[in-house]
Design a protein around this motif. Structure first.
Motif, PDB file in Angstrom:
ATOM      1  N   LEU A   1      51.178  -4.271 -70.678  1.00  0.00           N
ATOM      2  CA  LEU A   1      52.470  -4.769 -70.222  1.00  0.00           C
ATOM      3  C   LEU A   1      52.646  -6.158 -70.825  1.00  0.00           C
ATOM      4  O   LEU A   1      51.871  -7.070 -70.540  1.00  0.00           O
ATOM      5  N   VAL A   2      53.669  -6.323 -71.676  1.00  0.00           N
ATOM      6  CA  VAL A   2      53.956  -7.619 -72.284  1.00  0.00           C
ATOM      7  C   VAL A   2      54.819  -8.408 -71.311  1.00  0.00           C
ATOM      8  O   VAL A   2      55.886  -7.951 -70.894  1.00  0.00           O
ATOM      9  N   THR A   3      54.359  -9.612 -70.946  1.00  0.00           N
ATOM     10  CA  THR A   3      55.067 -10.406 -69.943  1.00  0.00           C
ATOM     11  C   THR A   3      55.791 -11.623 -70.522  1.00  0.00           C
ATOM     12  O   THR A   3      56.707 -12.135 -69.902  1.00  0.00           O
TER      13      THR A   3
ATOM     14  N   ASN B   1      49.818  14.910 -74.553  1.00  0.00           N
ATOM     15  CA  ASN B   1      50.112  14.947 -75.987  1.00  0.00           C
ATOM     16  C   ASN B   1      49.427  13.833 -76.766  1.00  0.00           C
ATOM     17  O   ASN B   1      49.587  13.743 -77.986  1.00  0.00           O
ATOM     18  N   LYS B   2      48.676  12.979 -76.044  1.00  0.00           N
ATOM     19  CA  LYS B   2      48.038  11.814 -76.685  1.00  0.00           C
ATOM     20  C   LYS B   2      49.059  11.061 -77.532  1.00  0.00           C
ATOM     21  O   LYS B   2      48.864  10.769 -78.714  1.00  0.00           O
ATOM     22  N   GLN B   3      50.159  10.727 -76.886  1.00  0.00           N
ATOM     23  CA  GLN B   3      51.349  10.191 -77.545  1.00  0.00           C
ATOM     24  C   GLN B   3      51.445   8.683 -77.349  1.00  0.00           C
ATOM     25  O   GLN B   3      51.404   8.184 -76.223  1.00  0.00           O
ATOM     26  N   PHE B   4      51.571   7.930 -78.449  1.00  0.00           N
ATOM     27  CA  PHE B   4      51.856   6.497 -78.347  1.00  0.00           C
ATOM     28  C   PHE B   4      53.232   6.316 -77.713  1.00  0.00           C
ATOM     29  O   PHE B   4      54.202   6.979 -78.090  1.00  0.00           O
ATOM     30  N   VAL B   5      53.314   5.406 -76.726  1.00  0.00           N
ATOM     31  CA  VAL B   5      54.566   5.178 -76.017  1.00  0.00           C
ATOM     32  C   VAL B   5      54.842   3.681 -75.962  1.00  0.00           C
ATOM     33  O   VAL B   5      53.953   2.888 -75.630  1.00  0.00           O
ATOM     34  N   GLN B   6      56.062   3.314 -76.290  1.00  0.00           N
ATOM     35  CA  GLN B   6      56.540   1.941 -76.076  1.00  0.00           C
ATOM     36  C   GLN B   6      57.869   2.053 -75.358  1.00  0.00           C
ATOM     37  O   GLN B   6      58.804   2.657 -75.869  1.00  0.00           O
ATOM     38  N   PHE B   7      57.934   1.474 -74.159  1.00  0.00           N
ATOM     39  CA  PHE B   7      59.089   1.715 -73.301  1.00  0.00           C
ATOM     40  C   PHE B   7      59.381   0.468 -72.487  1.00  0.00           C
ATOM     41  O   PHE B   7      58.460  -0.160 -71.967  1.00  0.00           O
TER      42      PHE B   7
ATOM     43  N   PHE C   1      60.620  -4.082 -64.098  1.00  0.00           N
ATOM     44  CA  PHE C   1      59.564  -4.864 -64.731  1.00  0.00           C
ATOM     45  C   PHE C   1      58.800  -5.721 -63.727  1.00  0.00           C
ATOM     46  O   PHE C   1      57.571  -5.804 -63.764  1.00  0.00           O
ATOM     47  N   GLN C   2      59.524  -6.371 -62.797  1.00  0.00           N
ATOM     48  CA  GLN C   2      58.857  -7.297 -61.871  1.00  0.00           C
ATOM     49  C   GLN C   2      57.821  -6.581 -61.011  1.00  0.00           C
ATOM     50  O   GLN C   2      56.726  -7.098 -60.776  1.00  0.00           O
ATOM     51  N   TYR C   3      58.170  -5.384 -60.542  1.00  0.00           N
ATOM     52  CA  TYR C   3      57.206  -4.652 -59.714  1.00  0.00           C
ATOM     53  C   TYR C   3      55.985  -4.252 -60.533  1.00  0.00           C
ATOM     54  O   TYR C   3      54.842  -4.405 -60.079  1.00  0.00           O
ATOM     55  N   ALA C   4      56.208  -3.746 -61.748  1.00  0.00           N
ATOM     56  CA  ALA C   4      55.083  -3.369 -62.606  1.00  0.00           C
ATOM     57  C   ALA C   4      54.188  -4.568 -62.880  1.00  0.00           C
ATOM     58  O   ALA C   4      52.954  -4.457 -62.857  1.00  0.00           O
TER      59      ALA C   4
ATOM     60  N   GLY D   1      58.636  -7.172 -71.102  1.00  0.00           N
ATOM     61  CA  GLY D   1      59.168  -5.997 -70.419  1.00  0.00           C
ATOM     62  C   GLY D   1      58.705  -4.690 -71.008  1.00  0.00           C
ATOM     63  O   GLY D   1      58.937  -3.628 -70.409  1.00  0.00           O
ATOM     64  N   ASP D   2      58.014  -4.727 -72.168  1.00  0.00           N
ATOM     65  CA  ASP D   2      57.561  -3.481 -72.790  1.00  0.00           C
ATOM     66  C   ASP D   2      56.276  -2.984 -72.139  1.00  0.00           C
ATOM     67  O   ASP D   2      55.304  -3.726 -71.979  1.00  0.00           O
ATOM     68  N   PHE D   3      56.291  -1.708 -71.797  1.00  0.00           N
ATOM     69  CA  PHE D   3      55.144  -0.973 -71.273  1.00  0.00           C
ATOM     70  C   PHE D   3      54.641  -0.136 -72.445  1.00  0.00           C
ATOM     71  O   PHE D   3      55.381   0.668 -73.007  1.00  0.00           O
ATOM     72  N   ILE D   4      53.394  -0.323 -72.867  1.00  0.00           N
ATOM     73  CA  ILE D   4      52.870   0.327 -74.067  1.00  0.00           C
ATOM     74  C   ILE D   4      51.627   1.129 -73.705  1.00  0.00           C
ATOM     75  O   ILE D   4      50.718   0.617 -73.036  1.00  0.00           O
ATOM     76  N   PHE D   5      51.587   2.382 -74.155  1.00  0.00           N
ATOM     77  CA  PHE D   5      50.406   3.228 -73.978  1.00  0.00           C
ATOM     78  C   PHE D   5      49.885   3.608 -75.354  1.00  0.00           C
ATOM     79  O   PHE D   5      50.620   4.131 -76.192  1.00  0.00           O
ATOM     80  N   ILE D   6      48.590   3.317 -75.585  1.00  0.00           N
ATOM     81  CA  ILE D   6      47.942   3.654 -76.853  1.00  0.00           C
ATOM     82  C   ILE D   6      46.789   4.615 -76.531  1.00  0.00           C
ATOM     83  O   ILE D   6      45.815   4.217 -75.898  1.00  0.00           O
ATOM     84  N   PRO D   7      46.893   5.884 -76.938  1.00  0.00           N
ATOM     85  CA  PRO D   7      45.866   6.863 -76.567  1.00  0.00           C
ATOM     86  C   PRO D   7      44.594   6.745 -77.395  1.00  0.00           C
ATOM     87  O   PRO D   7      44.606   6.198 -78.510  1.00  0.00           O
ATOM     88  N   HIS D   8      43.499   7.246 -76.832  1.00  0.00           N
ATOM     89  CA  HIS D   8      42.251   7.265 -77.585  1.00  0.00           C
ATOM     90  C   HIS D   8      42.436   8.158 -78.819  1.00  0.00           C
ATOM     91  O   HIS D   8      43.233   9.097 -78.835  1.00  0.00           O
ATOM     92  N   GLY D   9      41.713   7.809 -79.882  1.00  0.00           N
ATOM     93  CA  GLY D   9      41.884   8.511 -81.149  1.00  0.00           C
ATOM     94  C   GLY D   9      42.899   7.851 -82.063  1.00  0.00           C
ATOM     95  O   GLY D   9      43.072   8.275 -83.211  1.00  0.00           O
ATOM     96  N   THR D  10      43.581   6.818 -81.571  1.00  0.00           N
ATOM     97  CA  THR D  10      44.583   6.094 -82.361  1.00  0.00           C
ATOM     98  C   THR D  10      43.912   4.983 -83.163  1.00  0.00           C
ATOM     99  O   THR D  10      43.035   4.288 -82.658  1.00  0.00           O
ATOM    100  N   ARG D  11      44.341   4.817 -84.416  1.00  0.00           N
ATOM    101  CA  ARG D  11      43.903   3.637 -85.168  1.00  0.00           C
ATOM    102  C   ARG D  11      44.858   2.500 -84.842  1.00  0.00           C
ATOM    103  O   ARG D  11      46.048   2.585 -85.103  1.00  0.00           O
ATOM    104  N   ARG D  12      44.311   1.436 -84.272  1.00  0.00           N
ATOM    105  CA  ARG D  12      45.137   0.327 -83.792  1.00  0.00           C
ATOM    106  C   ARG D  12      44.612  -0.995 -84.303  1.00  0.00           C
ATOM    107  O   ARG D  12      43.405  -1.215 -84.390  1.00  0.00           O
TER     108      ARG D  12
END
Length: 267
Positions: free
Chosen positions: A30-32, A93-99, A104-107, A50-61
């Motif tokens: 979570l980028v604040t 789906n082991k899907q990269f997500v940026q949302f 935002f405040q509660y998260a 405000g961005d919520f980012i999920f990076i799954p295992h197996g991803t090159r980051r």
């Protein structure tokens, strides 16, 4: 179901950088404040407040500070048993997500709580931390299923929200908010609920009751004085609204409230 390995809070680190590698864990971010640059499987992304980012295992980051400067973010490193979790599309789906989250405040408060739990240690971490992470995963999954909000609707909702934050102690009618965005009262209520998740009236009550919790615990104001200060001129009505949102009366909250996680009371 979920196992939290690490939780970091990167607070404006001048030379923050993470090398390019294939992850053997999952990462939730979570980028604040500020912006952060990521390379995900060779594609460049920029995360901002405000961005919520999920990076799954197996991803090159790989990651780096954005050229505009350092940033703040929470990062959760976790694993999960794929056979034990419900069907959540972006996990499955082991899907990269940026949302960009609508609430935002509660998260942010939930990430803060998870970070504090890991830092403070203590008993029952193996129960508490996975439960908070599971809530965050569920929030992201639910948000992803909602239809995309148009920029104009977001603008209207934010205008109303900022007005309510400034005036929540005052008597407010839907007509006032409608005039603020030059739309009908019905449209005003509908667009605010779509973006924020609550009607304007409920949001006012949430702001007032959150403030009431703080005043009950940190001042010597009477319940009647707090009721009046927050715009509830009928103390019995304040009691009913307070109990509806906290499951406690104001007097009980003065006794037991300091042991309550307020973030769980106000989503």
């Amino acid at each position: 179901m979920f196992l939290v390995d690490l939780v970091h809070f990167d607070d404006n680190i001048p030379n923050w950088r993470t090398k390019s590698e294939v992850l053997n864990v999952n990462v939730l971010v979570l980028v604040t404040e500020g912006k952060v640059s990521y390379s995900i499987n060779g594609i460049d992304y920029v995360g901002e407040r405000g961005d919520f980012i999920f990076i799954p295992h197996g991803t090159r980051r790989a990651g780096d500070n954005h050229h505009t400067g350092p940033h703040q973010k929470y990062t959760v490193i976790f694993r999960y048993d794929e056979n034990a979790v419900p069907v959540i599309p972006f996990l499955q789906n082991k899907q990269f997500v940026q949302f960009k989250l609508r609430n935002f405040q509660y998260a942010q408060r939930r990430f803060e709580r998870l970070f504090e739990e890991v830092c403070n240690g203590g008993n029952y971490l193996s129960f508490i931390c996975p439960a908070i992470l599971q809530e965050l995963i569920g929030m992201l999954a639910r948000e992803l299923e909602k239809p995309e909000v148009t920029p104009m609707k977001m603008k209207y909702a934010q205008l109303i929200k900022h007005y309510l934050l400034d005036h929540y102690r005052e008597p407010i009618e839907i007509g006032q908010l409608a005039r603020l965005i030059h739309r009908s009262p019905n449209y005003t209520t509908s667009v605010f609920r779509e973006v924020i998740g609550h009607s304007p009236i409920k949001y006012i009550h949430l702001l007032r009751i959150r403030e009431a919790c703080s005043l009950l615990l940190s001042t010597d104001m009477t319940v009647a004085n707090i009721s009046s200060y927050l715009g509830y001129y009928d103390t019995s009505y304040f009691f009913r609204i307070f109990k509806k949102h906290t499951a406690m009366s104001p007097t009980d909250f003065m006794i037991y409230g300091k042991h309550t996680d307020h973030a769980e009371l106000f989503p």
